[in-house]
Design an enzyme around this catalytic site. Structure first.
Site, PDB file in Angstrom:
ATOM      1  N   PRO A  33      22.130  35.575  45.603  1.00  0.00           N
ATOM      2  CA  PRO A  33      23.438  35.122  46.107  1.00  0.00           C
ATOM      3  C   PRO A  33      24.286  36.286  46.588  1.00  0.00           C
ATOM      4  CG  PRO A  33      23.366  35.038  43.704  1.00  0.00           C
ATOM      5  CD  PRO A  33      21.983  35.379  44.154  1.00  0.00           C
ATOM      6  N   MET A  34      24.880  36.141  47.767  1.00  0.00           N
ATOM      7  CA  MET A  34      25.712  37.196  48.350  1.00  0.00           C
ATOM      8  C   MET A  34      26.930  36.595  49.018  1.00  0.00           C
ATOM      9  SD  MET A  34      22.694  39.589  49.949  1.00  0.00           S
ATOM     10  CE  MET A  34      21.708  38.142  50.428  1.00  0.00           C
ATOM     11  N   THR A  35      28.106  36.919  48.508  1.00  0.00           N
ATOM     12  CA  THR A  35      29.364  36.393  49.043  1.00  0.00           C
ATOM     13  C   THR A  35      29.669  37.030  50.391  1.00  0.00           C
ATOM     14  OG1 THR A  35      30.236  36.053  46.825  1.00  0.00           O
ATOM     15  CG2 THR A  35      31.842  36.202  48.619  1.00  0.00           C
ATOM     16  N   GLN A 110      24.928  28.399  43.770  1.00  0.00           N
ATOM     17  CA  GLN A 110      25.457  29.126  42.626  1.00  0.00           C
ATOM     18  C   GLN A 110      26.879  28.640  42.370  1.00  0.00           C
ATOM     19  OE1 GLN A 110      27.071  33.268  42.497  1.00  0.00           O
ATOM     20  NE2 GLN A 110      25.190  33.712  41.367  1.00  0.00           N
ATOM     21  N   HIS A 177      26.989  31.070  37.451  1.00  0.00           N
ATOM     22  CA  HIS A 177      27.296  32.504  37.570  1.00  0.00           C
ATOM     23  C   HIS A 177      27.946  32.984  36.277  1.00  0.00           C
ATOM     24  CE1 HIS A 177      28.067  36.360  39.072  1.00  0.00           C
ATOM     25  NE2 HIS A 177      28.548  36.089  40.270  1.00  0.00           N
ATOM     26  N   GLY A 178      27.117  33.601  35.421  1.00  0.00           N
ATOM     27  CA  GLY A 178      27.610  34.137  34.163  1.00  0.00           C
ATOM     28  C   GLY A 178      27.540  35.651  34.119  1.00  0.00           C
ATOM     29  N   ALA A 179      27.658  36.303  35.276  1.00  0.00           N
ATOM     30  CA  ALA A 179      27.448  37.752  35.366  1.00  0.00           C
ATOM     31  C   ALA A 179      28.661  38.455  35.953  1.00  0.00           C
ATOM     32  CB  ALA A 179      26.216  38.028  36.231  1.00  0.00           C
ATOM     33  N   HIS A 180      28.590  39.789  35.999  1.00  0.00           N
ATOM     34  CA  HIS A 180      29.426  40.671  36.820  1.00  0.00           C
ATOM     35  C   HIS A 180      30.911  40.661  36.468  1.00  0.00           C
ATOM     36  CE1 HIS A 180      26.103  40.038  40.077  1.00  0.00           C
ATOM     37  NE2 HIS A 180      25.672  40.710  39.010  1.00  0.00           N
ATOM     38  N   TYR A 182      32.856  37.944  35.817  1.00  0.00           N
ATOM     39  CA  TYR A 182      33.601  36.751  36.184  1.00  0.00           C
ATOM     40  C   TYR A 182      33.792  35.870  34.939  1.00  0.00           C
ATOM     41  CZ  TYR A 182      32.898  38.497  40.868  1.00  0.00           C
ATOM     42  OH  TYR A 182      32.903  39.301  41.978  1.00  0.00           O
TER      43      TYR A 182
END
Length: 373
Positions: A33-35, A110, A177-180, A182
């Site tokens: 995934p890439m925003t 995602q 999305h449970g990373a980075h 957030y």
């Protein structure tokens, strides 16, 4: 090893199908995934459908979309990031699904809530304050709203509603999305979770919110509909952060999530080849697979000679080999590999790797983030 031998090895290792619940991915390559902020008003248009379909047509087995906002006022921080609620946005995502399937790929959205990463006053709901477990930004600064039980219940329901919508629209699974750094990750991390109720304290307690989201999504979809969970040690702006210092601590995170219904873990690292803990060559995905007993997806600078941080400095990333990746996949250290910038810059990356056309692979430039090619 001769290049023809390398090509044959890559084709053999990466072209194997992989089954996850009701989903069979035709090969072992996923799009990370890439925003990119190409959905005005939060609605993905025909250009977004073409963008993902082109990667599927280029041989990518599984598309994991850019992060999409769940239906909560504080979920987002941009009016051009796609949302996963509302008739207009969901109609756009249904077109994306049809296009990817027609190109021979599979696809998952995602689902995302940015939590305290939200900028105050930002769209799509300017009046919504940044919200998180303790109202703390990633640097520990008090700067938002500490969520109460009603807030938690609303966010859990928003994720579950989005998962149900994904299945109804024909998606092949969902990723949480449970990373980075957030929202979900903010609950997992001790630096941002200072709660004294059932959602804070020990690492296992800090996992409760994530586990409740997983369980709600699992209950909202069919039993064999895949639910992926993306996790990381590092946080945006804090690349040395550690969620789990030891394998035992990592077990305290992935165990409850697996029990709650995670089908597979997507383990985000900056460099896939680095070991996560001493006395073992396993990377984060390898450890998570070993500890959870669940399939795992690895990611991190695949096929490129520098990591994603260089993107923010407008640095070009050159093409590099994937022999180290193949070594790990031959050992079944993890099950799929997610490719980010290399695939963004070269939609046919997978096909070129499968067919031994590595001399045709394209380098990545930061300007590609602003294109829809």
């Amino acid at each position: 090893m001769h290049s023809s031998d390398s090509a044959a090895r890559a084709a053999q290792v990466l072209s194997r199908p992989f089954t996850l619940g009701s989903l069979t991915v035709p090969n072992r390559i996923a799009m990370a995934p890439m925003t990119r902020e190409f959905s005005p008003g939060g609605v993905p248009g025909a250009d977004v459908a073409d963008y993902y379909a082109r990667r599927a047509a280029g041989g990518t087995g599984l598309i994991i979309t850019e992060g999409t906002y769940v239906d909560h006022p504080a979920a987002g921080t941009s009016g051009a990031v796609p949302r996963f609620h509302g008739e207009d946005a969901l109609a756009g995502w249904e077109r994306v699904v049809r296009a990817v399937h027609a190109a021979g790929g599979t696809i998952m959205p995602q689902l995302w809530h940015v939590g305290m990463a939200r900028a105050a006053g930002a769209p799509p709901f300017p009046d919504a304050p940044p919200s998180g477990p303790s109202g703390l930004a990633l640097d520990g600064t008090p700067s938002g709203h500490a969520m109460n039980q009603q807030d938690l219940d609303d966010v859990i329901a928003a994720f579950a509603d989005a998962a149900a919508s994904a299945e109804r629209l024909g998606f092949d699974g969902v990723e949480l999305h449970g990373a980075h750094g957030y929202l979900i990750d903010q609950f997992l991390w001790s630096a941002t979770n200072h709660r004294t109720d059932a959602y804070g304290g020990s690492l296992r307690a800090r996992t409760r919110f994530a586990a409740e989201i997983v369980a709600a999504c699992r209950a909202a979809v069919s039993p064999d509909f895949p639910v992926l969970f993306r996790m990381s040690q590092w946080k945006m702006g804090n690349y040395q952060a550690r969620l789990a210092e030891t394998p035992d601590e990592l077990q305290a995170v992935v165990g409850p999530l697996g029990d709650a219904g995670v089908s597979a873990f997507h383990c985000s690292t900056r460099r896939y080849w680095l070991p996560e803990y001493e006395d073992s060559d396993l990377n984060l995905a390898g450890w998570v697979k070993k500890l959870s007993g669940k399939p795992a997806v690895s990611v991190g600078s695949v096929g490129l000679d520098n990591e994603f941080i260089g993107t923010f400095r407008a640095e070009q990333a050159g093409v590099t080999g994937i022999d180290r990746l193949l070594d790990r996949m031959e050992r079944d250290e993890f099950d799929l590999v997610a490719v980010g910038r290399a695939l963004l810059g070269d939609p046919e990356w997978a096909a070129k790797v499968f067919e031994g056309r590595t001399g045709e692979l394209q380098p990545f430039e930061a300007s590609m983030l602003r294109t829809l090619s």
